[in-house]
Every structure is written in structure tokens, then in C-alpha cells.
Design a protein around this motif. Structure first.
Motif, PDB file in Angstrom:
ATOM      1  N   ASN A 187       1.135  -1.122   0.184  1.00 46.95           N
ATOM      2  CA  ASN A 187      -0.456  -0.215  -0.232  1.00 46.95           C
ATOM      3  C   ASN A 187       0.917   1.483   0.007  1.00 46.95           C
ATOM      4  N   SER A 188       1.843   1.384  -0.831  1.00 44.18           N
ATOM      5  CA  SER A 188       2.180   2.522  -1.486  1.00 44.18           C
ATOM      6  C   SER A 188       2.867   3.209  -3.002  1.00 44.18           C
ATOM      7  N   GLU A 189       2.969   4.413  -3.236  1.00 47.34           N
ATOM      8  CA  GLU A 189       2.982   4.659  -4.281  1.00 47.34           C
ATOM      9  C   GLU A 189       4.047   3.656  -4.820  1.00 47.34           C
ATOM     10  N   PHE A 190       4.830   3.080  -4.005  1.00 45.84           N
ATOM     11  CA  PHE A 190       6.398   2.541  -4.574  1.00 45.84           C
ATOM     12  C   PHE A 190       6.758   0.880  -4.395  1.00 45.84           C
ATOM     13  N   ALA A 191       5.214   0.769  -4.063  1.00 45.70           N
ATOM     14  CA  ALA A 191       5.481  -1.345  -4.576  1.00 45.70           C
ATOM     15  C   ALA A 191       5.559  -1.617  -5.973  1.00 45.70           C
ATOM     16  N   GLY A 192       6.092  -2.695  -5.423  1.00 41.92           N
ATOM     17  CA  GLY A 192       7.063  -2.997  -7.107  1.00 41.92           C
ATOM     18  C   GLY A 192       8.118  -2.919  -7.226  1.00 41.92           C
ATOM     19  N   LEU A 193       8.980  -1.687  -7.149  1.00 44.42           N
ATOM     20  CA  LEU A 193      10.353  -0.848  -6.687  1.00 44.42           C
ATOM     21  C   LEU A 193      10.680  -2.052  -6.500  1.00 44.42           C
ATOM     22  N   GLN A 194      11.452  -3.064  -7.233  1.00 40.90           N
ATOM     23  CA  GLN A 194      12.327  -3.907  -7.030  1.00 40.90           C
ATOM     24  C   GLN A 194      13.715  -3.253  -7.388  1.00 40.90           C
ATOM     25  N   PHE A 195      14.111  -2.265  -8.459  1.00 37.84           N
ATOM     26  CA  PHE A 195      15.182  -1.667  -8.196  1.00 37.84           C
ATOM     27  C   PHE A 195      15.335  -0.365  -8.597  1.00 37.84           C
ATOM     28  N   MET A 196      16.668   0.146  -8.119  1.00 40.74           N
ATOM     29  CA  MET A 196      16.869   1.643  -8.155  1.00 40.74           C
ATOM     30  C   MET A 196      17.942   1.902  -9.028  1.00 40.74           C
ATOM     31  N   CYS A 197      18.564   2.586  -9.917  1.00 42.94           N
ATOM     32  CA  CYS A 197      19.473   3.062 -10.691  1.00 42.94           C
ATOM     33  C   CYS A 197      19.992   4.695 -10.420  1.00 42.94           C
ATOM     34  N   PRO A 198      20.870   5.132 -10.678  1.00 36.32           N
ATOM     35  CA  PRO A 198      21.954   6.711 -10.713  1.00 36.32           C
ATOM     36  C   PRO A 198      20.797   7.273 -11.800  1.00 36.32           C
ATOM     37  N   TRP A 199      20.218   8.688 -11.355  1.00 31.40           N
ATOM     38  CA  TRP A 199      19.468   9.434 -13.057  1.00 31.40           C
ATOM     39  C   TRP A 199      21.145   9.747 -13.568  1.00 31.40           C
ATOM     40  N   ALA A 200      22.436   9.581 -13.309  1.00 27.45           N
ATOM     41  CA  ALA A 200      23.228  10.293 -13.740  1.00 27.45           C
ATOM     42  C   ALA A 200      23.469   9.030 -14.789  1.00 27.45           C
ATOM     43  N   LEU A 201      23.127   7.913 -14.724  1.00 24.40           N
ATOM     44  CA  LEU A 201      23.469   6.556 -15.446  1.00 24.40           C
ATOM     45  C   LEU A 201      22.332   6.916 -16.859  1.00 24.40           C
ATOM     46  N   TYR A 202      20.601   6.930 -16.420  1.00 30.15           N
ATOM     47  CA  TYR A 202      19.981   7.394 -17.191  1.00 30.15           C
ATOM     48  C   TYR A 202      20.074   8.424 -18.216  1.00 30.15           C
ATOM     49  N   LEU A 203      21.026   9.132 -18.063  1.00 27.91           N
ATOM     50  CA  LEU A 203      21.235  10.157 -19.230  1.00 27.91           C
ATOM     51  C   LEU A 203      22.811   9.975 -20.192  1.00 27.91           C
ATOM     52  N   SER A 204      22.987   9.084 -19.198  1.00 27.28           N
ATOM     53  CA  SER A 204      24.418   8.659 -19.681  1.00 27.28           C
ATOM     54  C   SER A 204      23.766   8.045 -21.019  1.00 27.28           C
ATOM     55  N   ASP A 205      23.196   7.425 -20.182  1.00 31.86           N
ATOM     56  CA  ASP A 205      22.463   6.015 -21.617  1.00 31.86           C
ATOM     57  C   ASP A 205      21.583   6.472 -22.407  1.00 31.86           C
ATOM     58  N   ASN A 206      21.154   7.940 -22.410  1.00 30.86           N
ATOM     59  CA  ASN A 206      20.082   8.471 -23.680  1.00 30.86           C
ATOM     60  C   ASN A 206      21.088   9.271 -23.122  1.00 30.86           C
ATOM     61  N   THR A 207      21.773   9.773 -24.816  1.00 29.17           N
ATOM     62  CA  THR A 207      22.384  11.276 -25.250  1.00 29.17           C
ATOM     63  C   THR A 207      21.553  11.870 -25.909  1.00 29.17           C
ATOM     64  N   TRP A 208      20.181  11.942 -25.900  1.00 29.28           N
ATOM     65  CA  TRP A 208      19.482  12.523 -26.952  1.00 29.28           C
ATOM     66  C   TRP A 208      19.204  13.611 -25.640  1.00 29.28           C
ATOM     67  N   ILE A 209      18.872  13.347 -24.304  1.00 29.05           N
ATOM     68  CA  ILE A 209      18.011  14.486 -23.460  1.00 29.05           C
ATOM     69  C   ILE A 209      18.679  15.502 -23.874  1.00 29.05           C
ATOM     70  N   ARG A 210      20.710  15.209 -23.379  1.00 27.10           N
ATOM     71  CA  ARG A 210      21.196  16.453 -23.221  1.00 27.10           C
ATOM     72  C   ARG A 210      20.934  16.888 -24.330  1.00 27.10           C
ATOM     73  N   GLU A 211      21.135  16.491 -25.953  1.00 28.34           N
ATOM     74  CA  GLU A 211      21.272  17.339 -26.776  1.00 28.34           C
ATOM     75  C   GLU A 211      19.847  17.894 -27.307  1.00 28.34           C
ATOM     76  N   MET A 212      18.521  17.632 -27.183  1.00 25.92           N
ATOM     77  CA  MET A 212      17.662  18.673 -26.852  1.00 25.92           C
ATOM     78  C   MET A 212      17.992  19.799 -26.928  1.00 25.92           C
ATOM     79  N   GLU A 213      16.684  20.564 -27.876  1.00 25.60           N
ATOM     80  CA  GLU A 213      17.474  22.274 -28.519  1.00 25.60           C
ATOM     81  C   GLU A 213      16.258  22.659 -27.745  1.00 25.60           C
TER      82      GLU A 213
END
Length: 794
Positions: A187-213
């Protein structure tokens, strides 16, 4: 003294077995319903309360205005957290940017499992005060780190050490496990959150984000925060209101983005927004079932009140003698309360047994994992209070009514209950059936609304359509060869890719312009990037123009609109129209029927499909209808395994996912149906008891009438008429109240059914039939009694 009261109460229960059984049955069922609903309410009202800082955790949300309508959303630009920290950091302890919780494939050596996870900035574990099993809450500091739940750690490593092990995300991102946290509550909003990784890894893996105009235009991430000590939420929310408005480009200020903070305590229960105003949400269901629980318990208590007061003349002599020998009225009141409390106690014990048997089914219907907290002292303390409260509620009217008898009249034999003594009992019977009929009407309307939405044309063929997320780079890189081999295997007839499944919306974009566009209009549309074969895969219905075609090179800039988009744009001749997005021109080649991609209870949003050969992240496949589904899936699994080895073949059926859209209303309908049936049963128990008592009271009258030539039918009519009139009065009250209540509920849906008179008529006929049948069991029995037996004492 108390022992004496209880002994007398117990003797009275044994002496009047029918009376006792009816009351115990009614009270045990009523208490079981109330306790089940109480468990559900507790689960709902304590949602997210397991986090120590829940009173200071907030989510950053925003209102935006499109064409005069305010839209509220949780999605934000990825720069939101940084901007808030930079300008308003003193008002917050933590501000965290996050992605969405999605399914990923985690692998360790030759073992691969599907797990739900997300990417967060490093302060997130500390903000939630995660309970650590191994490692610390600082586990997201390194870009290639990961924190996993205890169940995930056991799935991969058993009882071995998890910290320090290397996992792969989607078969391409290696991360080191730096912490293991206790699984988050259901009974929580994060039920089923089975792993978490750093936000920096998300930005590094999705290079298009930093390249957004224009990064402030795109809303595709979430922002969470924790307020600093001693700051006011409303004040801070007002402070940050223009944080996005101050950063967007001049031409986008027309959308007037207004940022605000929404507290964790309201995430779950207050999640429904209309035109920028919170309309409640699940809290409406909490109120609904809370009221149902109170009324069902009240119905059981009414049975006790009615049967106790109906037997008043039999208890009158007892009261008279007690008063004559010196009993005070308060002592008599205490005696009657002890009887009702003893009944409530027996009912409570039986209700625990009923709950234990019904809880698995209740959990399945409600989508919960609740358990009876039998080892919790607080539960038993609350249970004792519940028993006393029920005993007082059930015994209040009988206690004060019976203790008011005058001993002189009683002992002289001149006591009569009086012509108006039955009025309160009749009123309570009317109340019982009013509540029961309202519940029946509500249940039928809920199911009618669900059926109304299910029968709605969806605009495509969802049967036999599956989708697979391109969760790994291998699936993305080998799209063409996988498509060709899947079709060649005969398992599917068509394969396409798209940026979202056909029953979901992942992106609503603005910036579209077209010829004839009204001044001040804002072109925001659902946009789906697809391959040329998308239409064949979903089997959409073309109403104008044609489908996408691979044979036409010009179709790289082609666009297909739905009917709602054509209507919004006011295009009289849409085929050949030029639609521009950020200066890039698209030509409309086709118009399709509206496809239901969001709620089936809401109007279809205007939608645009564009060709993007490399933009999709979902395989969309039409299964071969001439082959068994299981065989086709097995062949597809073999094809995918060639290019995605070691990774499970995970797919979703579109029709199954579509059915999930009705889940909330179906739960309400099923629970209401069960509670309505129990309410009717309890009401009929009371009616049965009253009819039994009336038949017993009028035994001699019936005998005399039979001797004088009365027929069985006339005696049945005599016994049944009074009760039938009460039920008719209840129907007259319940029908307008039920109609009004369900009309109010239906107003929550833009696509809705009506409260039709056939349902009202069916409910009235059913309620009257059940009532007459219940009464008849006793009235016919009394009418058939041999008058010789009933008049023997004369």
C-alpha cells in the motif's frame, strides 16, 4: 452484579432460540462486512504512511492550459529538480529528478529476470528512509551502481552476498549492487519498485536528452521533493509556481505552466483532476464503502431493536417485577445493554471466522494483500471497542423503551404496548429496505456503466494483437530481421513497431500548425511514431484516404489523423493537408476512426501517427488466427531468442491490457454486489423474525378466523399486507435517492450510460418478491395451522 447480568442475558438467549439465532446471524454478518470494509479503509487511508517523512514528501506537478482547458500532470522537464534546487534550495531538504517505474530485464551470469525499476538522483533512498538489509542509503552515488530489493537479491543470489555483485540492465548496462533494501509495502506508491539506479546513468545512456534543443518543452520525467523543517507547504508551493514559466520560450508561455507541490498524503486518494481542480479520486470510494459498512452494520442492529421491542409484552412482566422489588431504571438499562453486548460479542467471534474464510476472495476482488492482524493488541482493543459500540447501538432503543414500563400497569395486567408502539419498528423496517434497494440499484448501474463502456467501438482489432518492448539493444538493432523471420514462421501475419502500445498514450506533443488554424489555438496532439505496417498490424478502420505505404518514398513525411484530430483542426478536406511540426511539413494521407487509447469512459483525444523508421521501441504483432496461440508464441520465442539470447521473451496481449482499464469499476461493482446481497439477507432475516413474532402473536386470531371460514389466501393476505406496504414505502424512498446518487456517480464519466427505468423496475420487483417470499414462509405456515391446536387453551 455484572456476573448476574450476564447470567440472565445468557438464559434469555437460550430461552428464545429463534430470536437469538436471527440476531446472532445478522450481527455476525453485519460485523464481518463492517470489519472487512474497516480493513480495506485502513489499507487505503494508511497508503504511503509507512514512510517516516510522508508528511513532508511532495511531488512536483504542473497545470498547463490548452485551448482554454487546464490539464494537470505529474510529468516535468528533466531540468525541473535542478532549477528548484538552484533558486529555492533553502525550502527543501531534498529535490530529486526521476524516470518512471518500468519493466526491465536484470541479468546475472546466465540468469535473467524481469524486474520493475527506475532511475533516481542519489538523495531518493534517504528521502524515503529505506530500511536497508545490506549496504547504505548512499548507494546511488556512483554512476554504475544499483540498489535492489530484498526479494530481487534472493531471486538472484539466494542467501549469498548481493553487495558487490555485477548485474546487467537490459543486457547492456553493467551495474554494481551497492545496497539491498526491504521490499516496499504493497500500500505505497512505490510498491513493486524492485531496483533503482542513478539518474546520471539514465542521462548517460540516453544521450538525446542532453542534446535536446528545447528541454523545457518536453515533459517526460518526474520530480519528488522533501520539504525542509518548519516550512509551510502552501507557501513554498506558491513560491515555485513560475519556475517553469520563467524558463520556457516566449511562444510557449501561452500554455501558462503553473508548478505546484502535491503532498504524499494525497497522491493515492486525491488523484482526479478536472480543469485544474482536484475532484477527489479514490477518496470517493473510501467514503462510499465506509457508508456501506456503517449501513450494513446498522441493518443488523435494527433487527435486534425490532425483535426486542416486538417482544415487549413478553418482557413487561419481568420489568414490572424487577421494578417492584427495587430495581432502578439504570440497572434495567444496564441489563438490556448486557444482553445486546453479549450478542455482539458472540457475533464478533463468529465474524472473525467469517472474515478468515472470506478474506482471500475479498483480497482477490479488491486487489489487496490484507491479513487479519490477530497478533496485534491494537486490533483486539479496537475489536473490543467495536463490540461495545455495536452492543450500545443495537441495545439503545430496546433498553430505554423496555425500562420505561410502569410496574403498576404491568402487574395489574392492564399494560398494552399502545397503538403507536409499532411505528418505530415499522420505520426501522422501511430504513432497512431503503438501504438494501439503494445498494441494489447502485450495483446494477455500476455494471451497466461497465458494459456500456465495454461495448464501445475501440477503432481497431485488439483480439490476437500482442506487443513486446524493445528492452535490449539487440532487439532494437535486429528489428527488420526479427520481423521477417517472425512472419516467415507463420506465427504472425504482420509486425510493426511503434512508440507506444495501441491502448496507451506515451506522448502528447504541441507545436503543430496547419492552414486555417484559428488564432490563439494550441495544437497539442497525441503523437505516435510508427513504421509503415502499423495500420495492418492493428487493423484500424480507414474512413478517408489510405494507409501508409512503403512503396511511396514520399510517405516518409506522411501523416494519418484520427477523426477527433480532423474535427479539432476543422479540416473540410483533410487528405493532402499540410501539417507542420517545428517547421517540418507532413502531408495527411489518411483519416482513421477514433481509437480508444486512454480511458474508455472519456472522449478520444486527437491523435497523429507519423512515420519514423527508427523511432519505435515496441514490437507490435498480429498473431496468425489460423494457428493455436500457444504454438505461435512458442515460435516467436524461438525467433527472439536467436537475437536476444538469455533474455526472457516477455509479451503483453492488447485485449488483456485493455480489460485492465475497467478494473477499478469492476471492483466497485463486485464488492457492491456482495454487500448488497448481504444487506438484503440481513433485512430478510429481520423481516422473517418480525413475521414469525406476528404469526405467534396472532395465533388465536387466525384460529378464530379459520373457524369462521377464512381461506388460506385471505389469511396470507392479512398477514402480508402490512409488511408489503412497508416495503412499498421503502421503494418510494429508495428509488429517487438511488437515482440521484447514481446520477451523481455517473457524472464522473464523460462517456456514460443512463439510469434507466428498466433497472428501477427490476429492482423494485425483485425487492418486493424477496420480501413477500420471506413473509410468506411464516404467514402461510400460520394460515395452515389447525385451529383446534391454536384454540385449545380456550
Amino acid at each position: 452484579m455484572i456476573r448476574n447480568y450476564l447470567k440472565i442475558a445468557w438464559r434469555n438467549l437460550l430461552k428464545n432460540k429463534t430470536f437469538s439465532l436471527i440476531n446472532i446471524a445478522g450481527l455476525s454478518i453485519g460485523m464481518a462486512v463492517a470489519l472487512l470494509i474497516g480493513l480495506w479503509l485502513h489499507d487505503e487511508l494508511t497508503f504511503d504512511k509507512s514512510f517516516p517523512n510522508h508528511d513532508r514528501i511532495v511531488q512536483v506537478m504542473q497545470h498547463q492550459t490548452y485551448n482554454g482547458v487546464v490539464s494537470t500532470q505529474t510529468a516535468n522537464p528533466y531540468l525541473m529538480a535542478g532549477a528548484i534546487r538552484e533558486k529555492y534550495g533553502a525550502d527543501f531538504k531534498y529535490v530529486v529528478q526521476a524516470s518512471w517505474i518500468n519493466g526491465h530485464v536484470l541479468s546475472y551470469k546466465d540468469k535473467a529476470l524481469s524486474r520493475n525499476g527506475s532511475y533516481y538522483e542519489p538523495a531518493f533512498p534517504e528521502m524515503l528512509s529505506l530500511e536497508m538489509v545490506a549496504g547504505t542509503r548512499n548507494g546511488l552515488q556512483d554512476i554504475n551502481s544499483a540498489m535492489i530489493s530484498e526479494s530481487t537479491a534472493k531471486a538472484f543470489f539466494g542467501d549469498g552476498e548481493a553487495v558487490g555483485q555485477i548485474l546487467k540492465i537490459d543486457n547492456q548496462l553493467p551495474v554494481k549492487v551497492t545496497g539491498v533494501y526491504k521490499d516496499l509495502p504493497q500500500n505505497s506508491e512505490f510498491a513493486g519498485l524492485q531496483f533503482m539506479c542513478p539518474w546520471a546513468l539514465y542521462l548517460s545512456d540516453n544521450t538525446w536528452i542532453r542534446e535536446m534543443e528545447n528541454p523545457w518543452r518536453s515533459n517526460f520525467t518526474q520530480t519528488y521533493a522533501m520539504l525542509a523543517d518548519n516550512v509551510d507547504l502552501a507557501t513554498v508551493s506558491e513560491k515555485i509556481r513560475n519556475v517553469k514559466l520563467d524558463n520556457v520560450r516566449e511562444e510557449e508561455k501561452v500554455f501558462n505552466p503553473q508548478v505546484f507541490l502535491w503532498p504524499m498524503a494525497k497522491w493515492h486518494l486525491y488523484n482526479d483532476w478536472k480543469n485544474g481542480i482536484n475532484m477527489g479520486g479514490r477518496i470517493n470510494s473510501v467514503w462510499l464503502f465506509g457508508i456501506i459498512g456503517v449501513f450494513v452494520l446498522l441493518l443488523a442492529c435494527i433487527n435486534f431493536m425490532n425483535l426486542s421491542t416486538a417482544r415487549s409484552e413478553k418482557r413487561a412482566r419481568e420489568v414490572g417485577i424487577r421494578k417492584a422489588v427495587g430495581s432502578h431504571r439504570r440497572q434495567l438499562i444496564f441489563q438490556f445493554f448486557s444482553e445486546s453486548t453479549l450478542l455482539a460479542l458472540i457475533g464478533f467471534v463468529l465474524s472473525i471466522a467469517l472474515i478468515a474464510a472470506a478474506l482471500p476472495l475479498f483480497n482477490e476482488i479488491a486487489g489487496k494483500t490484507m491479513v487479519l492482524p490477530l497478533r496485534e493488541p491494537l486490533f483486539w482493543a479496537a475489536g473490543l471497542a467495536f463490540v461495545v459500540l455495536t452492543g450500545l447501538l443495537a441495545g439503545s432503543y430496546p433498553a430505554f423503551y423496555l425500562s420505561s414500563f410502569q410496574p403498576v400497569k404491568v402487574l395489574k395486567g392492564t399494560f398494552k404496548a399502545g397503538r403507536y408502539a409499532a411505528i418505530p419498528r415499522k420505520a426501522l423496517v422501511v430504513l432497512q429496505f431503503t438501504v438494501s434497494v439503494m445498494l441494489i440499484i447502485g450495483t446494477l448501474i455500476v455494471f451497466k456503466q461497465i458494459r456500456h463502456a465495454q461495448d464501445r467501438q475501440v477503432g481497431y482489432e485488439r483480439e490476437g494483437l500482442i506487443y513486446v518492448f524493445m528492452s535490449t539493444k539487440e532487439l532494437q538493432d535486429h528489428y527488420d530481421v526479427i520481423r521477417n523471420q517472425a512472419i516467415a514462421s507463420g506465427a504472425v501475419t504482420e509486425v510493426s513497431h511503434s512508440s507506444s502500445p495501441p491502448n496507451s498514450v506515451y506522448a502528447i506533443n504541441n507545436g503543430f500548425t496547419w492552414e486555417g488554424m484559428e488564432e490563439g489555438a494550441q495544437g497539442n496532439f497525441v503523437q505516435v511514431d510508427v513504421s509503415h505496417d502499423y495500420g495492418k498490424a492493428v487493423q484500424w478502420e480507414i474512413v478517408q484516404g489510405r494507409d501508409f505505404s512503403k512503396q511511396l518514398a514520399s510517405d516518409s513525411n506522411a501523416m494519418v489523423l484520427n477523426e477527433s484530430a480532423v474535427k479539432f483542426m476543422q479540416l473540410k478536406n483533410p487528405i493532402g493537408s499540410i501539417i507542420k511540426k517545428d517547421g517540418h511539413a507532413h502531408t495527411v494521407v489518411g483519416v482513421v476512426k477514433d481509437m480508444i487509447m486512454q480511458s474508455p469512459y472519456s472522449p478520444v483525444f486527437r491523435t497523429i501517427w507519423t512515420i519514423d523508421p527508427e523511432g519505435g521501441n515496441i514490437y507490435l504483432m498480429r498473431l496468425n488466427p489460423d494457428k493455436p496461440t500457444a504454438a505461435s508464441l512458442k515460435q516467436l520465442e524461438a525467433v527472439f531468442a536467436k537475437y536476444n539470447p538469455g533474455i526472457p521473451f516477455m509479451y503483453e496481449f492488447v485485449d488483456v491490457q485493455y480489460k485492465q482499464k475497467f478494473l477499478s469499476e469492476q471492483r466497485i461493482g463486485k464488492l457492491s454486489a456482495y454487500f448488497a446481497m448481504l444487506a438484503v439477507f440481513i433485512s430478510c432475516l429481520g423481516l422473517f423474525g418480525m413475521a414469525s413474532f406476528m404469526a405467534e402473536q396472532r395465533t388465536k386470531e387466525i384460529g378464530v378466523r379459520k373457524v369462521m371460514g377464512a381461506s388460506v389466501f385471505s389469511l396470507w393476505r392479512l398477514m402480508s399486507t402490512d409488511f408489503a406496504i412497508l416495503v412499498l414505502i421503502a421503494l418510494a424512498i429508495a428509488v429517487p435517492l438511488g437515482w440521484w446518487g447514481m446520477q451523481y456517480w455517473l457524472n464522473n464519466f464523460e462517456y456514460r450510460t443512463i439510469v434507466s427505468w428498466d433497472i428501477i423496475a427490476l429492482t423494485c420487483l425483485g425487492a418486493m418478491s424477496i420480501a413477500i417470499l420471506t413473509i410468506s414462509t411464516q404467514s402461510i405456515r400460520a394460515a395452515l395451522t389447525d385451529p383446534v391446536k391454536s384454540l385449545r387453551s380456550e
